[in-house]
Write an enzyme that holds these catalytic residues in place. Structure first.
Site, short mmCIF file in Angstrom:
data_model
loop_
_atom_site.label_atom_id
_atom_site.label_comp_id
_atom_site.label_asym_id
_atom_site.label_seq_id
_atom_site.Cartn_x
_atom_site.Cartn_y
_atom_site.Cartn_z
N VAL A 193 1.06 -0.92 0.34
CA VAL A 193 -0.17 0.10 0.00
C VAL A 193 1.00 1.39 -0.21
CG1 VAL A 193 -0.14 0.09 2.66
CG2 VAL A 193 -1.79 1.07 0.86
N LYS A 194 0.61 2.47 -0.56
CA LYS A 194 0.65 3.18 -0.57
C LYS A 194 0.49 4.56 -0.23
CE LYS A 194 3.22 6.34 -5.00
NZ LYS A 194 1.97 7.35 -5.32
N CYS A 195 1.20 5.67 0.57
CA CYS A 195 -0.12 6.19 1.95
C CYS A 195 1.23 7.99 1.73
CB CYS A 195 -0.16 5.51 2.87
SG CYS A 195 -1.02 4.06 3.19
#
Lengths: 278, 278, 278, 278, 278
Positions: A193-195
């Protein structure tokens, strides 16, 4: 279902993704600070730095990248073998929308079978009026990615009216919101996941406590001094994160190699930002 | 995936597309200045001029063109062999819409399998409220075109509320907007992009810097003097463009052959407009 | 793709289509002037007149027609062999709509495989807010009709907000509008187009100049004297048209045979209306 | 396509359908006047009366009915063999809607292949804002029913804004409206149509003149005295109708057998209501 | 179609489902009272208590659960074999919606074929503006579950504008509304229905009278004293219910084993709450 640690887009469990989808998302304006960055070939070359574990491209540039790789090889300069992550959805900022949405412009089938993608990516705007539609699209993407056994990276960017109009939230960078977005990566079945970086190391630690060991990368975000930037990346790694996805901070530089050298040390060799800058 | 330079719709890398979809888009009114142009057979004959590398037709006229070609051949006049580009979407201006949209009226499968199309075309109105829907349709079109290995030309015309209501843009011909539209051709995986001529040669040069070598053709646009028109085409070629898609400027003439002769020189033989007019 | 001139729904290139879809479109009220017309069997018999080249029915009556034909044959009266045109869409006037639309209620597959349809028909309301949706449905219909090699007739009736609210148009019978509708028949790939009679012979001539030889039939329209009606039909034929689609003008008569005799002469034998009435 | 007269849901061409979909449509409130009717098994037993030619159930109760039949048989009481009509759509009155609509909750495939349905049913609200959507769903239902060769019963209940807001109609029970609804059963290809009783025998006669011999059944409607109720059923039969679909009028009784005896005489033996009550 | 009593998610006909979908539905905030509950592995371990007949997870955690089970086994601690119920839809509370809706994020095919789910679950908000859409989705889910022969549990939670704006109903916990929701479980073909506890034992008895023997479980609801909670569960069982689905009441405890011991006695051994607490 392959463990993402066995995927070429990670090295020692971490990743540095060079994202180059700005021609879709923002148009030529993003290339103006460094005009040569408008030429995909230039960025393809930058992506061959050993620090980069994946280049993230929209469909058309992905096709171009594969052609360039063949040519590059024929010219016997050096084989450009940085893995390809095909970004499956995207949107222009020419459009006017009632709320955030990003239409799918590439199928997993095309990405894998025709483009030989080593990974796929999908942007989700939880909090938007179109959240439910995007969940349904992501469901399909995720299940097809499992069929082809390629990892799927979720660009998890909560934003839109559900965030803006809810007094409980303090906008997109509210650590609560960022952590909820990260948790959705786990719940919906992403492999990474890219946050957005919420601002403080302890925020990222909080986030990590909520993802059950899911791989996480911070989003490069706006331009900062190299030192501050490396500090944020280093803090992310320290807090349990797995790296960085970055675009403008790299390709808008005249020579990005130095920063890439430093990032490599921080992300893959646990160097401190100070040591990495040396 | 075949290189478009190997496609019959280009010659020496450039193209002149004769577009005849005006019966769909505008109706009989476009034929009034030259009534014989209402008869597709007349335009089919015009399209056999050696300058024309493709005739762009909607589905019904494409069916008619194929019948006409057979008949033409039987009559032993001369084989009409200009390649067929099937325009897959289109709209009438009878309808009232909340914003620009062009529904698909022909599948790639039908265009290629039944009509033997040598290329397909799709109009995209980025900036419209329906942009996202059109991206999804184009995704399907592009991937099917790859399956059949025919090039896909994107009529990239940013317009609609997203452009009109955004004070950063100065309308459809704003060079920024035109260049963004062209870049989308690259990002979305087209083989050629058709853009409005933004007005100045340097604008087209700017555009070229943003398309990574993608083929570009200028749109014929409104009627001008032959000299001005040829100058614009010549400037496009000089700036790195690959030709022209033209309709009314050709078929609304009593005898379009002279202008086609000149265009052939400018587009395929790099003649100056002055030399081409001689 | 078969030439429609080889289809049983044309004779010497022309057609007389008896349309009996009024139970769908208007309900029982249309049968009140001639109560026996409410019984499909009565109209099936009328349709056996040698002038009639096709009977146009909605799905349910088409099923009934096929049963009736079998029975008719068994009773050894005479085989009722008038070809069947299945009307694929239709609407009731019970509904309230924001603008004209006609949902598909029969697939081409069912019409051809199960009902043995010799032709299919589809109503398009260009100018409606639902125009784009109807184009997409027609695309599917047209391509499936090609697969089964049955001709497709387009009921092309431009109407709705795009016409009503556009000061350039003078309503549905504006010859410009009617001609644009006819042209769409050509552009979208119909084999025959059914249009409202715009009022004058020269209007139909104009229309013919815009359809590239596509078959055209006039719509029966409101009730007139036999002489006026035959004059309109005759003018249509003279102007290059190919016949008539008619409903109430036939089945609301006590004995329609006389008028059918006259129509046969006008449509298939080029008789003048005066001669035809004798 | 089998003649419905050969279907087990008719006897001597007529039908008595016991409908038990009230748990879906109205919820537990409909069972309160006779609490044991909340138990499907009780109603299954009622349905074994020889007068009943079909029991109409939603999917879940249909599954339950098949299990009950097996059990019933094993218990060697008596085989419960009343045919099953699966109602394919339905709605709750918990929802708030802009206008009448009934979503499909069972496919024809599931009804026939898994549940062994001897017939299927579909409710259509012509006149609703959702009429067009329901026509499309019914098209699919009807064509699939033909594939499986099971008869399809149309619950044809015109209602909604198109009726309410049209001053030409006097509501749902306007004989014009009811007759139009019945006609749609014919036009759309149903095998039997279920209509509200419009109030008078001559109204049903009118209706019969418009359906071309299609089977018709009256809807049980609100509670009346047995005599009035039988009179309405008898009038329907006399007027050419084919029976009755009834729910609450049966299962809200302590002992429905007496009324079922009477209905059997009226519907299948042409008894007068007076004789039937004896 | 297998009887749910033969499914591993029931024991002696009853069930205790540990639901852990809170990361999707509410985000990290639900784990704050007991931070270790943010880690799925902790909850997986809790779920191995012998009282638990199924753990209900969203797709991503279901994947993780299967990996954890393998690892758990390898570590030779003890095999974690609590059956998996995959919750097929879910929603975040980041979004703003016009009314309740829960998009599907996992197909039955994926749940069964890839995740080996022993059961599937679906949330339905009857009463919402999106009720009809959810019925259609549930239809598909139910029929696919039958194909794979896994039981389907309906989270039947009537809520939304149809309930709120209807003066006949007193909100979500109105026993009428709860019982209607339970009845829909029967009508729509679920194998088990999960309902809010309406407050009183007699309300659940009422509910049981309307479900024809369908399995029912009460929803854990808000936090109460152990005694009150066990009393409610015991009353549910006494009233004919089949158990409990519970989340926060378990995983927000430091040590949930004691309460699980008590629940096991109440649900599977018919102990009184007082005896169970000993």
């Amino acid at each position: 279902m392959k463990d993402i640690s066995d995927s070429p887009i990670t090295r020692n469990g971490n990743s540095l993704i060079l994202a180059y989808d700005h021609g879709t998302e923002h148009g030529p304006v993003d290339f103006q600070p460094m005009p040569k960055s408008a030429d995909p070939k230039h960025v393809f070359e930058v992506a061959q730095h050993s620090a980069v574990t994946a280049i993230a491209l929209q469909k058309g540039n992905a096709e171009y990248y594969r052609q360039w790789q063949k040519k590059y090889d024929e010219d016997v300069i050096e084989y450009g073998d940085t893995p390809l992550l095909v970004k499956l959805n995207g949107n222009s900022n020419l459009a006017k929308r009632d709320d955030y949405y990003s239409p799918k412009q590439c199928t997993v089938k095309y990405a894998v079978e025709e483009l030989g993608a080593e990974a796929v990516g999908y942007t989700m705007y939880a909090g938007s009026l179109h959240e439910d539609e995007m969940w349904k699209e992501f469901r399909e993407v995720q299940e097809q990615a499992r069929e082809y056994d390629v990892p799927v990276v979720l660009w998890s960017y909560p934003r839109g009216k559900g965030i803006e109009e809810n007094p409980d939230y303090r906008g997109q960078k509210d650590p609560e919101v960022v952590a909820y977005g990260a948790r959705l990566g786990l719940e919906l079945g992403a492999d990474m996941v890219k946050c957005k970086y919420p601002g403080e190391k302890e925020d990222w630690q909080k986030l990590e406590e909520n993802v059950g060991g899911l791989k996480t990368v911070m989003s490069g975000g706006s331009k900062r001094s190299d030192k501050t930037f490396l500090r944020d990346v280093s803090d992310t790694i320290d807090a349990g994160g797995n790296g960085l996805a970055v675009g403008r901070n790299i390709f808008q530089r005249e020579d990005p190699n130095e920063l890439l050298d430093s990032l490599e040390k921080v992300i893959f060799e646990q160097a401190s930002p100070e040591d990495a800058l040396k």
